[in-house]
Design an enzyme around this catalytic site. Structure first.
Site, PDB file in Angstrom:
ATOM      1  N   LYS A  76     -29.011  -6.699  57.792  1.00 53.37           N
ATOM      2  CA  LYS A  76     -27.638  -7.001  58.182  1.00 53.37           C
ATOM      3  C   LYS A  76     -27.600  -7.562  59.608  1.00 53.37           C
ATOM      4  CE  LYS A  76     -25.808  -3.138  55.393  1.00 53.37           C
ATOM      5  NZ  LYS A  76     -24.818  -2.034  55.407  1.00 53.37           N
ATOM      6  N   PHE A  87     -12.806   1.262  54.604  1.00 57.48           N
ATOM      7  CA  PHE A  87     -13.707   0.528  55.492  1.00 57.48           C
ATOM      8  C   PHE A  87     -14.024  -0.883  54.980  1.00 57.48           C
ATOM      9  CE2 PHE A  87     -16.236   3.295  52.689  1.00 57.48           C
ATOM     10  CZ  PHE A  87     -17.098   2.385  52.083  1.00 57.48           C
ATOM     11  N   ARG A 143     -34.536   1.838  48.019  1.00 56.02           N
ATOM     12  CA  ARG A 143     -33.515   2.794  48.472  1.00 56.02           C
ATOM     13  C   ARG A 143     -34.154   3.945  49.258  1.00 56.02           C
ATOM     14  NH1 ARG A 143     -28.021   1.562  48.278  1.00 56.02           N
ATOM     15  NH2 ARG A 143     -27.608   3.781  48.074  1.00 56.02           N
ATOM     16  N   THR A 188     -27.211   6.380  53.227  1.00 55.62           N
ATOM     17  CA  THR A 188     -26.194   5.454  53.751  1.00 55.62           C
ATOM     18  C   THR A 188     -25.869   5.772  55.214  1.00 55.62           C
ATOM     19  OG1 THR A 188     -25.246   5.223  51.544  1.00 55.62           O
ATOM     20  CG2 THR A 188     -23.849   4.583  53.400  1.00 55.62           C
ATOM     21  N   ARG A 234     -33.414   3.629  58.092  1.00 51.46           N
ATOM     22  CA  ARG A 234     -32.176   4.054  58.751  1.00 51.46           C
ATOM     23  C   ARG A 234     -32.388   5.307  59.592  1.00 51.46           C
ATOM     24  NH1 ARG A 234     -28.472   3.068  53.368  1.00 51.46           N
ATOM     25  NH2 ARG A 234     -27.731   0.950  53.817  1.00 51.46           N
ATOM     26  N   ASN A 257     -25.945   0.311  59.823  1.00 52.68           N
ATOM     27  CA  ASN A 257     -27.129   0.950  59.225  1.00 52.68           C
ATOM     28  C   ASN A 257     -28.220  -0.034  58.802  1.00 52.68           C
ATOM     29  OD1 ASN A 257     -25.900  -0.069  56.977  1.00 52.68           O
ATOM     30  ND2 ASN A 257     -25.493   1.910  56.006  1.00 52.68           N
ATOM     31  N   HIS A 270     -29.240  -3.444  53.636  1.00 51.78           N
ATOM     32  CA  HIS A 270     -28.617  -3.231  52.330  1.00 51.78           C
ATOM     33  C   HIS A 270     -29.714  -3.274  51.280  1.00 51.78           C
ATOM     34  CE1 HIS A 270     -26.012  -3.704  48.830  1.00 51.78           C
ATOM     35  NE2 HIS A 270     -26.927  -4.573  48.410  1.00 51.78           N
ATOM     36  N   GLU A 303     -26.415  -8.974  42.446  1.00 56.57           N
ATOM     37  CA  GLU A 303     -26.540  -9.335  43.863  1.00 56.57           C
ATOM     38  C   GLU A 303     -27.601 -10.413  44.088  1.00 56.57           C
ATOM     39  OE1 GLU A 303     -27.204  -5.549  45.745  1.00 56.57           O
ATOM     40  OE2 GLU A 303     -25.163  -4.868  45.337  1.00 56.57           O
TER      41      GLU A 303
HETATM   42  P1  IDP Z   1     -25.343   1.780  50.786  1.00 59.85           P
HETATM   43  O1  IDP Z   1     -25.421   0.616  51.747  1.00 59.85           O
HETATM   44  O2  IDP Z   1     -26.233   2.905  51.200  1.00 59.85           O
HETATM   45  O3  IDP Z   1     -25.531   1.380  49.339  1.00 59.85           O
HETATM   46  P2  IDP Z   1     -22.503   2.007  50.127  1.00 59.85           P
HETATM   47  O4  IDP Z   1     -21.828   3.276  49.736  1.00 59.85           O
HETATM   48  O5  IDP Z   1     -22.753   1.002  49.060  1.00 59.85           O
HETATM   49  O6  IDP Z   1     -23.847   2.369  50.905  1.00 59.85           O
HETATM   50  O7  IDP Z   1     -21.612   1.343  51.264  1.00 59.85           O
HETATM   51  C1  IDP Z   1     -21.847   0.010  51.665  1.00 59.85           C
HETATM   52  C2  IDP Z   1     -21.850  -0.040  53.166  1.00 59.85           C
HETATM   53  O8  IDP Z   1     -20.557   0.293  53.631  1.00 59.85           O
HETATM   54  C3  IDP Z   1     -22.788   0.974  53.829  1.00 59.85           C
HETATM   55  O9  IDP Z   1     -24.103   0.516  53.970  1.00 59.85           O
HETATM   56  C4  IDP Z   1     -22.119   1.185  55.164  1.00 59.85           C
HETATM   57  O10 IDP Z   1     -22.502   0.181  56.098  1.00 59.85           O
HETATM   58  C5  IDP Z   1     -20.649   1.015  54.844  1.00 59.85           C
HETATM   59  N1  IDP Z   1     -20.008   2.323  54.654  1.00 59.85           N
HETATM   60  C6  IDP Z   1     -20.170   3.162  53.602  1.00 59.85           C
HETATM   61  N2  IDP Z   1     -19.417   4.265  53.748  1.00 59.85           N
HETATM   62  C7  IDP Z   1     -18.768   4.117  54.934  1.00 59.85           C
HETATM   63  C8  IDP Z   1     -17.849   4.934  55.643  1.00 59.85           C
HETATM   64  O11 IDP Z   1     -17.468   6.026  55.228  1.00 59.85           O
HETATM   65  N3  IDP Z   1     -17.399   4.433  56.843  1.00 59.85           N
HETATM   66  C9  IDP Z   1     -17.785   3.230  57.329  1.00 59.85           C
HETATM   67  N4  IDP Z   1     -18.663   2.429  56.691  1.00 59.85           N
HETATM   68  C10 IDP Z   1     -19.144   2.867  55.497  1.00 59.85           C
HETATM   69 MG    MG Z   2     -24.385   0.163  48.164  1.00 62.06          MG
END
Ligand code: IDP
Ligand code: MG
Length: 150
Positions: free
Chosen positions: A9, A57, A85, A91, A102, A112, A115, A126
């Protein structure tokens, strides 16, 4: 053999962690089959994160992912989705174990670094969003028998 989408990212590119992230995936044994540095536009950002459209968000996520270049990659392995993963970690970096990307390199859930697709279905969707068929390469890697028994 599975294929999964990985994005470094904007925070990862800006912080000079492209090599570090790629190196960890390479060292794990995954095979790189597509890669490009690119600017994500608003439309692609919305499609990529469509599953989160109703989350509070979502707007910040779309702005952030399109704020500066990303490195998009496709990595291949048996169980590539799961392996990427668990190489990335949770996350929320604050609850990611040390030894994960991370957990070692990030602090904030909104910064973080990486992706990774969360299922084979997401991976197929994707990968197709970011790459055309001709950009994904099929090639022999001479170390394969030193990484996989069969
Ligand atoms: P992932 O990237 O681990 O798959 P997802 O739940 O798919 O996590 O969320 C996508 C992205 O959205 C995360 O990588 C993170 O940057 C952001 N995100 C997820 N949950 C939150 C939150 O509660 N607050 C702010 N950003 C969030
Ligand atoms: Mg995700």
């Amino acid at each position: 053999m599975e294929r999964t989408l990985v994005l470094i990212k904007p925070d990862g590119v800006q912080r000079g962690l492209v090599g570090e992230v790629i190196s960890r995936l390479e060292r794990r044994g995954l095979k790189l089959v597509a890669m490009k540095l690119m600017q994500v536009d608003d439309a692609l950002a919305r499609q990529h994160y469509a599953e989160h459209v109703d989350r509070p968000f979502f707007a910040d996520l779309v702005v952030f992912i399109s704020s500066s270049p990303v490195v998009a990659m496709v990595w291949e392995a048996d169980a590539a989705v799961e392996v990427v993963r668990n190489t990335m970690g949770q996350t929320n970096p604050a609850s990611s174990p040390m030894g994960t990307i991370r957990g070692d390199l990030a602090l904030d859930i909104g910064r973080n670094l990486v992706h990774g697709s969360d299922s084979l279905e997401s991976a197929a969707r994707e990968v197709a969003l970011f790459f055309g068929h001709a950009e994904i390469l099929d090639y022999q890697r001479n170390t394969d028998l030193w990484i996989n028994e069969a």
